[in-house]
Design a protein around this motif. Structure first.
Motif, PDB file in Angstrom:
ATOM      1  N   VAL A   1       2.941  61.602  -2.841  1.00 57.51           N
ATOM      2  CA  VAL A   1       3.444  61.255  -1.509  1.00 57.51           C
ATOM      3  C   VAL A   1       2.297  60.845  -0.601  1.00 57.51           C
ATOM      4  O   VAL A   1       2.381  59.833   0.111  1.00 57.51           O
ATOM      5  CB  VAL A   1       4.227  62.436  -0.891  1.00 57.51           C
ATOM      6  CG1 VAL A   1       4.571  62.146   0.571  1.00 57.51           C
ATOM      7  CG2 VAL A   1       5.496  62.714  -1.685  1.00 57.51           C
ATOM      8  N   SER A   2       1.209  61.595  -0.622  1.00 55.03           N
ATOM      9  CA  SER A   2       0.061  61.297   0.240  1.00 55.03           C
ATOM     10  C   SER A   2      -0.562  59.947  -0.101  1.00 55.03           C
ATOM     11  O   SER A   2      -0.920  59.167   0.795  1.00 55.03           O
ATOM     12  CB  SER A   2      -0.996  62.398   0.111  1.00 55.03           C
ATOM     13  OG  SER A   2      -0.498  63.628   0.597  1.00 55.03           O
ATOM     14  N   LEU A   3      -0.691  59.637  -1.391  1.00 55.08           N
ATOM     15  CA  LEU A   3      -1.288  58.371  -1.796  1.00 55.08           C
ATOM     16  C   LEU A   3      -0.413  57.187  -1.395  1.00 55.08           C
ATOM     17  O   LEU A   3      -0.914  56.154  -0.941  1.00 55.08           O
ATOM     18  CB  LEU A   3      -1.521  58.365  -3.313  1.00 55.08           C
ATOM     19  CG  LEU A   3      -2.652  59.275  -3.800  1.00 55.08           C
ATOM     20  CD1 LEU A   3      -2.637  59.396  -5.322  1.00 55.08           C
ATOM     21  CD2 LEU A   3      -4.011  58.755  -3.334  1.00 55.08           C
ATOM     22  N   VAL A   4       0.895  57.327  -1.558  1.00 57.93           N
ATOM     23  CA  VAL A   4       1.814  56.259  -1.154  1.00 57.93           C
ATOM     24  C   VAL A   4       1.778  56.074   0.359  1.00 57.93           C
ATOM     25  O   VAL A   4       1.816  54.952   0.869  1.00 57.93           O
ATOM     26  CB  VAL A   4       3.250  56.566  -1.628  1.00 57.93           C
ATOM     27  CG1 VAL A   4       4.258  55.653  -0.938  1.00 57.93           C
ATOM     28  CG2 VAL A   4       3.356  56.410  -3.131  1.00 57.93           C
ATOM     29  N   GLU A   5       1.685  57.172   1.087  1.00 49.71           N
ATOM     30  CA  GLU A   5       1.699  57.118   2.547  1.00 49.71           C
ATOM     31  C   GLU A   5       0.448  56.445   3.100  1.00 49.71           C
ATOM     32  O   GLU A   5       0.527  55.593   3.982  1.00 49.71           O
ATOM     33  CB  GLU A   5       1.822  58.541   3.106  1.00 49.71           C
ATOM     34  CG  GLU A   5       1.413  58.718   4.554  1.00 49.71           C
ATOM     35  CD  GLU A   5       2.282  57.962   5.552  1.00 49.71           C
ATOM     36  OE1 GLU A   5       1.947  57.976   6.741  1.00 49.71           O
ATOM     37  OE2 GLU A   5       3.276  57.330   5.154  1.00 49.71           O
ATOM     38  N   TYR A   6      -0.718  56.795   2.586  1.00 56.56           N
ATOM     39  CA  TYR A   6      -1.954  56.311   3.177  1.00 56.56           C
ATOM     40  C   TYR A   6      -2.447  54.992   2.588  1.00 56.56           C
ATOM     41  O   TYR A   6      -3.052  54.182   3.283  1.00 56.56           O
ATOM     42  CB  TYR A   6      -3.044  57.374   3.066  1.00 56.56           C
ATOM     43  CG  TYR A   6      -2.809  58.536   4.003  1.00 56.56           C
ATOM     44  CD1 TYR A   6      -2.859  58.356   5.380  1.00 56.56           C
ATOM     45  CD2 TYR A   6      -2.495  59.806   3.519  1.00 56.56           C
ATOM     46  CE1 TYR A   6      -2.625  59.415   6.252  1.00 56.56           C
ATOM     47  CE2 TYR A   6      -2.260  60.867   4.383  1.00 56.56           C
ATOM     48  CZ  TYR A   6      -2.324  60.665   5.749  1.00 56.56           C
ATOM     49  OH  TYR A   6      -2.082  61.708   6.609  1.00 56.56           O
ATOM     50  N   PHE A   7      -2.206  54.761   1.297  1.00 60.62           N
ATOM     51  CA  PHE A   7      -2.669  53.519   0.693  1.00 60.62           C
ATOM     52  C   PHE A   7      -1.507  52.542   0.590  1.00 60.62           C
ATOM     53  O   PHE A   7      -0.887  52.379  -0.455  1.00 60.62           O
ATOM     54  CB  PHE A   7      -3.318  53.795  -0.667  1.00 60.62           C
ATOM     55  CG  PHE A   7      -4.722  54.295  -0.544  1.00 60.62           C
ATOM     56  CD1 PHE A   7      -5.802  53.421  -0.539  1.00 60.62           C
ATOM     57  CD2 PHE A   7      -4.975  55.650  -0.376  1.00 60.62           C
ATOM     58  CE1 PHE A   7      -7.101  53.882  -0.391  1.00 60.62           C
ATOM     59  CE2 PHE A   7      -6.264  56.118  -0.227  1.00 60.62           C
ATOM     60  CZ  PHE A   7      -7.327  55.239  -0.226  1.00 60.62           C
ATOM     61  N   THR A   8      -1.240  51.897   1.716  1.00 65.92           N
ATOM     62  CA  THR A   8      -0.163  50.917   1.799  1.00 65.92           C
ATOM     63  C   THR A   8      -0.567  49.640   1.078  1.00 65.92           C
ATOM     64  O   THR A   8      -1.742  49.432   0.747  1.00 65.92           O
ATOM     65  CB  THR A   8       0.162  50.595   3.263  1.00 65.92           C
ATOM     66  OG1 THR A   8      -1.014  50.034   3.868  1.00 65.92           O
ATOM     67  CG2 THR A   8       0.584  51.829   4.026  1.00 65.92           C
ATOM     68  N   ASP A   9       0.407  48.750   0.861  1.00 68.74           N
ATOM     69  CA  ASP A   9       0.110  47.466   0.214  1.00 68.74           C
ATOM     70  C   ASP A   9      -0.923  46.671   1.011  1.00 68.74           C
ATOM     71  O   ASP A   9      -1.819  46.043   0.440  1.00 68.74           O
ATOM     72  CB  ASP A   9       1.400  46.644   0.073  1.00 68.74           C
ATOM     73  CG  ASP A   9       2.331  47.218  -0.992  1.00 68.74           C
ATOM     74  OD1 ASP A   9       1.831  47.926  -1.892  1.00 68.74           O
ATOM     75  OD2 ASP A   9       3.543  46.964  -0.920  1.00 68.74           O
ATOM     76  N   ILE A  10      -0.789  46.697   2.350  1.00 71.18           N
ATOM     77  CA  ILE A  10      -1.740  45.980   3.211  1.00 71.18           C
ATOM     78  C   ILE A  10      -3.152  46.516   3.006  1.00 71.18           C
ATOM     79  O   ILE A  10      -4.111  45.754   2.823  1.00 71.18           O
ATOM     80  CB  ILE A  10      -1.347  46.113   4.693  1.00 71.18           C
ATOM     81  CG1 ILE A  10      -0.038  45.374   4.973  1.00 71.18           C
ATOM     82  CG2 ILE A  10      -2.448  45.574   5.606  1.00 71.18           C
ATOM     83  CD1 ILE A  10       0.490  45.575   6.378  1.00 71.18           C
ATOM     84  N   PHE A  11      -3.281  47.826   3.036  1.00 76.09           N
ATOM     85  CA  PHE A  11      -4.584  48.468   2.885  1.00 76.09           C
ATOM     86  C   PHE A  11      -5.209  48.108   1.540  1.00 76.09           C
ATOM     87  O   PHE A  11      -6.378  47.708   1.458  1.00 76.09           O
ATOM     88  CB  PHE A  11      -4.431  49.986   3.022  1.00 76.09           C
ATOM     89  CG  PHE A  11      -5.729  50.724   3.175  1.00 76.09           C
ATOM     90  CD1 PHE A  11      -6.095  51.263   4.399  1.00 76.09           C
ATOM     91  CD2 PHE A  11      -6.591  50.901   2.104  1.00 76.09           C
ATOM     92  CE1 PHE A  11      -7.291  51.965   4.543  1.00 76.09           C
ATOM     93  CE2 PHE A  11      -7.786  51.586   2.238  1.00 76.09           C
ATOM     94  CZ  PHE A  11      -8.134  52.113   3.472  1.00 76.09           C
ATOM     95  N   ILE A  12      -4.436  48.228   0.462  1.00 74.84           N
ATOM     96  CA  ILE A  12      -4.965  47.996  -0.878  1.00 74.84           C
ATOM     97  C   ILE A  12      -5.360  46.537  -1.080  1.00 74.84           C
ATOM     98  O   ILE A  12      -6.424  46.236  -1.647  1.00 74.84           O
ATOM     99  CB  ILE A  12      -3.933  48.437  -1.941  1.00 74.84           C
ATOM    100  CG1 ILE A  12      -3.785  49.962  -1.923  1.00 74.84           C
ATOM    101  CG2 ILE A  12      -4.378  47.985  -3.333  1.00 74.84           C
ATOM    102  CD1 ILE A  12      -2.697  50.490  -2.817  1.00 74.84           C
ATOM    103  N   LYS A  13      -4.531  45.608  -0.609  1.00 78.01           N
ATOM    104  CA  LYS A  13      -4.833  44.185  -0.780  1.00 78.01           C
ATOM    105  C   LYS A  13      -6.103  43.792  -0.038  1.00 78.01           C
ATOM    106  O   LYS A  13      -6.938  43.037  -0.545  1.00 78.01           O
ATOM    107  CB  LYS A  13      -3.656  43.338  -0.304  1.00 78.01           C
ATOM    108  CG  LYS A  13      -2.480  43.351  -1.270  1.00 78.01           C
ATOM    109  CD  LYS A  13      -1.296  42.570  -0.722  1.00 78.01           C
ATOM    110  CE  LYS A  13      -0.111  42.650  -1.677  1.00 78.01           C
ATOM    111  NZ  LYS A  13       1.096  41.970  -1.122  1.00 78.01           N
ATOM    112  N   GLU A  14      -6.263  44.304   1.181  1.00 76.41           N
ATOM    113  CA  GLU A  14      -7.464  43.977   1.948  1.00 76.41           C
ATOM    114  C   GLU A  14      -8.690  44.706   1.409  1.00 76.41           C
ATOM    115  O   GLU A  14      -9.806  44.201   1.505  1.00 76.41           O
ATOM    116  CB  GLU A  14      -7.238  44.290   3.425  1.00 76.41           C
ATOM    117  CG  GLU A  14      -6.229  43.372   4.076  1.00 76.41           C
ATOM    118  CD  GLU A  14      -6.314  43.371   5.585  1.00 76.41           C
ATOM    119  OE1 GLU A  14      -7.182  44.067   6.148  1.00 76.41           O
ATOM    120  OE2 GLU A  14      -5.493  42.672   6.204  1.00 76.41           O
TER     121      GLU A  14
END
Length: 224
Positions: free
Chosen positions: A99-112
């Motif tokens: 849950v924490s990883l999904v919450e904090y590492f969004t698609d936007i965050f990971i792509k950038e």
């Protein structure tokens, strides 16, 4: 003197962590590229001079965030459990971490992160792969011991991605749901599909209730 230096280092790390936790909700929504150090200071609610005492560059901040989550993942993968009862404990730790990883590492965050900070993206990817191997081994062990239903471990891992679409205001309002409802129901779903009916007694749900309440508070705060 060395003891004093250790204390000072620990205190600095503690302050750095607190500052970063103020920034993460902004980054998960807006990404990394456009924000500058001046804006970061405002989001962290400190002066630019104070910010530069703890972080000299934006890259250093990103590195601190990624390294922190890698360490968080390693807490799980480096732990050792032996008893059947521990399968319930590990399942709850995995649920909370997922849950924490999904919450904090969004698609936007990971792509950038991949585009602008490839070295840190690679390190994060390595940490995620290590975690995935741990989860696959955990599920295989549970099946082998007759504790888990024979379900594909990769399917169980991929299933966590459905949470990404649920942690947004529009989805919650359209479906008249709360974050707590989603987390509670998803926990029950994962538990019932994974554990054989006669093995559900190895799980102490009272333990997870407090953690779900904490996760609900953090996620809800980041949404609104």
């Amino acid at each position: 003197m060395r003891g004093g230096n250790v204390l000072n280092t620990d205190k600095k790390q503690e302050i750095r962590a607190k500052l970063v936790m103020k920034l993460i909700p902004y980054l998960r929504k807006n990404g990394l590229q456009s924000i500058r150090m001046e804006e970061i200071a405002k989001v962290m609610e400190v002066s630019r001079a104070t910010l530069y005492k703890y972080f000299s560059t934006k890259e250093e901040i990103i590195g601190f965030i990624v390294a922190g989550f890698i360490e968080y993942m390693n807490e799980l993968t480096n732990s050792h459990f032996d008893t059947d009862q521990s399968f319930g404990t590990r399942f709850q730790l995995i649920f909370e971490q997922s849950v924490s990883l999904v919450e904090y590492f969004t698609d936007i965050f990971i792509k950038e992160l991949e585009t602008s900070y490839p070295e840190w993206y690679d390190r994060f990817n390595e940490g995620m792969k290590k975690r995935e191997q741990y989860l696959l081994a955990f599920y295989a062990e549970g099946i082998q011991k007759g504790i888990f239903n024979p379900i594909s471990g990769r399917l169980l891992i991929a299933q966590d991605e459905i949470l990404r679409g649920m942690f947004n205001v529009k989805y919650l309002m359209t479906n008249q749901l709360t974050v707590q409802q989603i987390l509670t129901d998803y926990y029950q779903l994962k538990k019932i599909q994974l554990f054989k009916p006669d093995k559900l007694t190895v799980i102490d749900d009272a333990v997870i209730e407090q953690r779900i309440a904490y996760l609900t508070q953090k996620i809800t705060k980041n949404l609104y």
